[in-house]
Design a protein around this motif. Sequence first.
Motif, PDB file in Angstrom:
ATOM      1  N   PHE A 236       0.822  -1.165  -0.018  1.00 46.17           N
ATOM      2  CA  PHE A 236       0.041  -0.033   0.011  1.00 46.17           C
ATOM      3  C   PHE A 236       0.729   1.181   0.015  1.00 46.17           C
ATOM      4  O   PHE A 236       0.561   2.294  -0.657  1.00 46.17           O
ATOM      5  CB  PHE A 236      -1.024  -0.176   1.231  1.00 46.17           C
ATOM      6  N   ALA A 237       1.980   1.025   0.614  1.00 49.96           N
ATOM      7  CA  ALA A 237       2.781   2.494   0.908  1.00 49.96           C
ATOM      8  C   ALA A 237       3.526   2.394  -0.526  1.00 49.96           C
ATOM      9  O   ALA A 237       3.627   3.708  -0.941  1.00 49.96           O
ATOM     10  CB  ALA A 237       3.915   2.265   2.095  1.00 49.96           C
ATOM     11  N   VAL A 238       3.883   1.522  -1.110  1.00 53.79           N
ATOM     12  CA  VAL A 238       4.680   1.533  -2.349  1.00 53.79           C
ATOM     13  C   VAL A 238       3.657   2.340  -3.449  1.00 53.79           C
ATOM     14  O   VAL A 238       4.116   3.043  -4.381  1.00 53.79           O
ATOM     15  CB  VAL A 238       5.106   0.189  -2.618  1.00 53.79           C
ATOM     16  N   MET A 239       2.481   2.046  -3.353  1.00 60.15           N
ATOM     17  CA  MET A 239       1.593   2.560  -4.312  1.00 60.15           C
ATOM     18  C   MET A 239       1.237   3.819  -3.974  1.00 60.15           C
ATOM     19  O   MET A 239       1.084   4.867  -4.984  1.00 60.15           O
ATOM     20  CB  MET A 239       0.150   1.700  -4.224  1.00 60.15           C
ATOM     21  N   MET A 240       0.687   4.395  -2.690  1.00 61.35           N
ATOM     22  CA  MET A 240       0.282   5.527  -2.336  1.00 61.35           C
ATOM     23  C   MET A 240       1.283   6.473  -2.238  1.00 61.35           C
ATOM     24  O   MET A 240       0.973   8.037  -2.497  1.00 61.35           O
ATOM     25  CB  MET A 240      -0.669   5.274  -1.265  1.00 61.35           C
ATOM     26  N   VAL A 241       2.406   6.409  -1.644  1.00 64.58           N
ATOM     27  CA  VAL A 241       3.464   7.287  -1.411  1.00 64.58           C
ATOM     28  C   VAL A 241       3.621   8.126  -2.802  1.00 64.58           C
ATOM     29  O   VAL A 241       3.781   9.463  -2.907  1.00 64.58           O
ATOM     30  CB  VAL A 241       4.549   6.938  -0.558  1.00 64.58           C
ATOM     31  N   PRO A 242       3.996   7.594  -3.861  1.00 68.58           N
ATOM     32  CA  PRO A 242       4.372   8.446  -5.092  1.00 68.58           C
ATOM     33  C   PRO A 242       3.033   9.070  -5.376  1.00 68.58           C
ATOM     34  O   PRO A 242       3.420  10.185  -5.849  1.00 68.58           O
ATOM     35  CB  PRO A 242       4.742   7.220  -6.141  1.00 68.58           C
ATOM     36  N   PHE A 243       2.058   8.796  -5.400  1.00 71.58           N
ATOM     37  CA  PHE A 243       0.861   9.430  -5.762  1.00 71.58           C
ATOM     38  C   PHE A 243       0.551  10.573  -4.658  1.00 71.58           C
ATOM     39  O   PHE A 243       0.226  11.712  -5.209  1.00 71.58           O
ATOM     40  CB  PHE A 243      -0.452   8.633  -5.568  1.00 71.58           C
ATOM     41  N   VAL A 244       0.848  10.510  -3.427  1.00 70.61           N
ATOM     42  CA  VAL A 244       0.479  11.590  -2.425  1.00 70.61           C
ATOM     43  C   VAL A 244       1.833  12.740  -2.781  1.00 70.61           C
ATOM     44  O   VAL A 244       1.561  13.880  -2.631  1.00 70.61           O
ATOM     45  CB  VAL A 244       0.551  11.148  -1.060  1.00 70.61           C
ATOM     46  N   LYS A 245       2.679  12.153  -3.163  1.00 69.96           N
ATOM     47  CA  LYS A 245       4.066  13.119  -3.180  1.00 69.96           C
ATOM     48  C   LYS A 245       3.999  13.749  -4.497  1.00 69.96           C
ATOM     49  O   LYS A 245       4.589  14.526  -4.892  1.00 69.96           O
ATOM     50  CB  LYS A 245       5.129  12.230  -3.132  1.00 69.96           C
ATOM     51  N   GLY A 246       3.057  13.448  -5.604  1.00 70.39           N
ATOM     52  CA  GLY A 246       2.781  13.879  -6.801  1.00 70.39           C
ATOM     53  C   GLY A 246       3.922  13.591  -7.833  1.00 70.39           C
ATOM     54  O   GLY A 246       4.091  14.010  -8.760  1.00 70.39           O
ATOM     55  N   TRP A 247       4.404  12.250  -7.650  1.00 67.22           N
ATOM     56  CA  TRP A 247       5.485  11.630  -8.421  1.00 67.22           C
ATOM     57  C   TRP A 247       4.754  10.868  -9.561  1.00 67.22           C
ATOM     58  O   TRP A 247       5.132  10.864 -10.541  1.00 67.22           O
ATOM     59  CB  TRP A 247       6.381  10.736  -7.608  1.00 67.22           C
ATOM     60  N   THR A 248       3.486  10.228  -9.235  1.00 65.49           N
ATOM     61  CA  THR A 248       2.736   9.621 -10.219  1.00 65.49           C
ATOM     62  C   THR A 248       1.161  10.228 -10.190  1.00 65.49           C
ATOM     63  O   THR A 248       0.884  10.703  -9.404  1.00 65.49           O
ATOM     64  CB  THR A 248       2.679   8.096  -9.848  1.00 65.49           C
ATOM     65  N   LEU A 250      -2.680   9.225 -10.348  1.00 67.76           N
ATOM     66  CA  LEU A 250      -3.729   8.048  -9.766  1.00 67.76           C
ATOM     67  C   LEU A 250      -3.629   6.961 -10.582  1.00 67.76           C
ATOM     68  O   LEU A 250      -3.513   5.456  -9.921  1.00 67.76           O
ATOM     69  CB  LEU A 250      -5.029   8.548  -9.707  1.00 67.76           C
ATOM     70  N   VAL A 251      -3.900   6.840 -11.827  1.00 71.88           N
ATOM     71  CA  VAL A 251      -3.658   5.511 -12.646  1.00 71.88           C
ATOM     72  C   VAL A 251      -2.414   4.859 -12.761  1.00 71.88           C
ATOM     73  O   VAL A 251      -2.330   3.559 -12.405  1.00 71.88           O
ATOM     74  CB  VAL A 251      -4.059   5.952 -14.170  1.00 71.88           C
ATOM     75  N   GLU A 252      -1.327   5.673 -12.613  1.00 68.76           N
ATOM     76  CA  GLU A 252       0.015   5.087 -12.525  1.00 68.76           C
ATOM     77  C   GLU A 252       0.381   4.525 -11.122  1.00 68.76           C
ATOM     78  O   GLU A 252       0.793   3.423 -11.091  1.00 68.76           O
ATOM     79  CB  GLU A 252       1.040   6.159 -12.909  1.00 68.76           C
ATOM     80  N   ALA A 253      -0.255   4.961 -10.016  1.00 71.92           N
ATOM     81  CA  ALA A 253      -0.038   4.444  -8.827  1.00 71.92           C
ATOM     82  C   ALA A 253      -0.964   3.194  -8.512  1.00 71.92           C
ATOM     83  O   ALA A 253      -0.502   2.129  -7.906  1.00 71.92           O
ATOM     84  CB  ALA A 253      -0.846   5.497  -7.682  1.00 71.92           C
ATOM     85  N   SER A 254      -2.153   3.060  -9.241  1.00 69.89           N
ATOM     86  CA  SER A 254      -2.853   1.952  -9.199  1.00 69.89           C
ATOM     87  C   SER A 254      -2.156   0.528  -9.981  1.00 69.89           C
ATOM     88  O   SER A 254      -2.119  -0.343  -9.443  1.00 69.89           O
ATOM     89  CB  SER A 254      -4.210   2.022  -9.768  1.00 69.89           C
ATOM     90  N   ALA A 255      -1.540   1.079 -11.076  1.00 72.70           N
ATOM     91  CA  ALA A 255      -0.717   0.140 -11.662  1.00 72.70           C
ATOM     92  C   ALA A 255       0.325  -0.300 -10.985  1.00 72.70           C
ATOM     93  O   ALA A 255       0.666  -1.540 -10.829  1.00 72.70           O
ATOM     94  CB  ALA A 255      -0.487   0.793 -13.081  1.00 72.70           C
ATOM     95  N   ILE A 256       1.076   0.407 -10.080  1.00 78.99           N
ATOM     96  CA  ILE A 256       2.256  -0.022  -9.428  1.00 78.99           C
ATOM     97  C   ILE A 256       1.665  -0.841  -8.314  1.00 78.99           C
ATOM     98  O   ILE A 256       2.462  -2.038  -7.825  1.00 78.99           O
ATOM     99  CB  ILE A 256       2.836   1.431  -8.611  1.00 78.99           C
ATOM    100  N   GLY A 257       0.553  -0.513  -7.678  1.00 78.24           N
ATOM    101  CA  GLY A 257      -0.030  -1.460  -6.572  1.00 78.24           C
ATOM    102  C   GLY A 257      -0.344  -2.711  -7.287  1.00 78.24           C
ATOM    103  O   GLY A 257      -0.117  -3.775  -6.561  1.00 78.24           O
ATOM    104  N   ALA A 258      -0.963  -2.631  -8.255  1.00 78.40           N
ATOM    105  CA  ALA A 258      -1.032  -4.207  -9.007  1.00 78.40           C
ATOM    106  C   ALA A 258      -0.020  -4.947  -9.342  1.00 78.40           C
ATOM    107  O   ALA A 258       0.039  -6.137  -9.047  1.00 78.40           O
ATOM    108  CB  ALA A 258      -2.164  -4.005 -10.262  1.00 78.40           C
ATOM    109  N   ILE A 259       0.953  -4.535  -9.679  1.00 78.16           N
ATOM    110  CA  ILE A 259       2.281  -4.933 -10.055  1.00 78.16           C
ATOM    111  C   ILE A 259       3.035  -5.467  -8.812  1.00 78.16           C
ATOM    112  O   ILE A 259       3.639  -6.649  -8.682  1.00 78.16           O
ATOM    113  CB  ILE A 259       3.125  -4.208 -10.904  1.00 78.16           C
ATOM    114  N   ALA A 260       2.969  -4.689  -7.816  1.00 76.12           N
ATOM    115  CA  ALA A 260       3.579  -5.015  -6.552  1.00 76.12           C
ATOM    116  C   ALA A 260       2.958  -6.247  -5.707  1.00 76.12           C
ATOM    117  O   ALA A 260       3.507  -7.028  -5.318  1.00 76.12           O
ATOM    118  CB  ALA A 260       3.509  -3.981  -5.636  1.00 76.12           C
ATOM    119  N   ALA A 261       1.522  -6.181  -5.849  1.00 71.07           N
ATOM    120  CA  ALA A 261       0.807  -7.429  -5.245  1.00 71.07           C
ATOM    121  C   ALA A 261       1.053  -8.738  -6.083  1.00 71.07           C
ATOM    122  O   ALA A 261       1.214  -9.746  -5.480  1.00 71.07           O
ATOM    123  CB  ALA A 261      -0.564  -7.032  -5.324  1.00 71.07           C
TER     124      ALA A 261
END
Length: 441
Positions: A236-248, A250-261
Amino acid sequence: MSYELIALLMFSTMMLMLLTGQRVFGAIGFVAVVAALLLWGDRGGYDIGYSALIKLMNWYPMLTLPMFVFMGYVLSESKIADDLYKMFHVWMGGVKGGLAIGTIGLMVLVSAMNGLSVAGMAIGSTIALPELLKRGYDKKMVTGVIQAGSSLGILVPPSVVLVLYAMIARQPVGHLWLAGVGPGLMMAALFIAYIVIRCALNPALGPALPEAERAQVTRAEKMRLLRAGLLPLGIFAVMMVPFVKGWTSLVEASAIGAIAAFIAAVLKGRMTKNVFLTATRNTLGISCMFMWIILAALAFGAVFDGLGAVKAISFLFTEQLGLSPWVILILMQLSFLVMGSFLDDTAMLVIVAPLYVPLVGALGFDLVWYGVLYTITCQIAYMTPPFGYNLFLMRAMAPPEISLKDIYGSIAPFVAVMILALTLTMVFPQIATWLPNYVYQ
């Protein structure tokens, strides 16, 4: 026929079709298209359905839905969520009511993995419930804990219900998800506070694990379980931290979460062919269901906008009846509680959104804040007799020794906690709005 009467006829026809057992998207979409054809002819009728479809296809954040659902199913089907409960079992077992507190923690993290209340209910019923009963926990206490905890799935991000609301209300998904964090964690904390107080007053409701059993677990085993249990939190942190920080995005963050899982399941040796196929099929089914519902809701809302029904209702409440904006808002929330007795959250939203969302905006309220209020009210409706959604899910998944009477008798204190959380969020909107305002300032 006046436009107001046409709108009333559309709404009553839709409700009648729903009562016959028709699928939500079928009933709503059928009424919308037929009304458009009768009002504006072939061209108008076709254009409304087509424009709703194009609007849905062009809504880029919709790509987050299958990503988050897939992530949740991978983590649950690969039994990574089981490790999470084992961690809570070992670390919280020595506290009175500790396993119930751990179950709430499990539900919060499952919610952050999946975004659906039914997923939390399934995991809680299969993993936590048998263990709690075996440890001598009170039946009413544990069934209430699992029902209340699973309801967090539609509030804590990534909430699928808030994605649906975002599409219908035309609000940013990121704002809504961040707005759900504060109220969701507050509600979980209130649940835990209730468990602690009740078990302190009556230890028989949630006995601590015996000293001898706790001594059997070595420190090394505790640390191993801690690492395994924190894996979903790390994803969850790997997915949401880049989104909250503005690095990615929302769609990119969701893809990171799916790949990480997916990678986590592979590294733990649990990504079997059956797990992958089950996760993929369930993701496809749920994503298609929500897309059909959103498509029908957009078409229905377009007809209502064309009729001017929202302005007519706003005039009725504010000018003719003289109701204040807060009274109207409270009446809306009460209507959700009534509808929640026989409809699920998506059906409720699709039915009333064409009326309520523009009206809330016209009354001067924040639509992001209102989305959180709607979601909390849905959680309450899920657990409100006689036909609360979670009550029957619990009955279907609970063992035979838990009766329907036990299930009904378990929810009163947790519903009271939810009403308290709803009241606090209404009185202090900053609970919901502070985080999105801070991140997107």
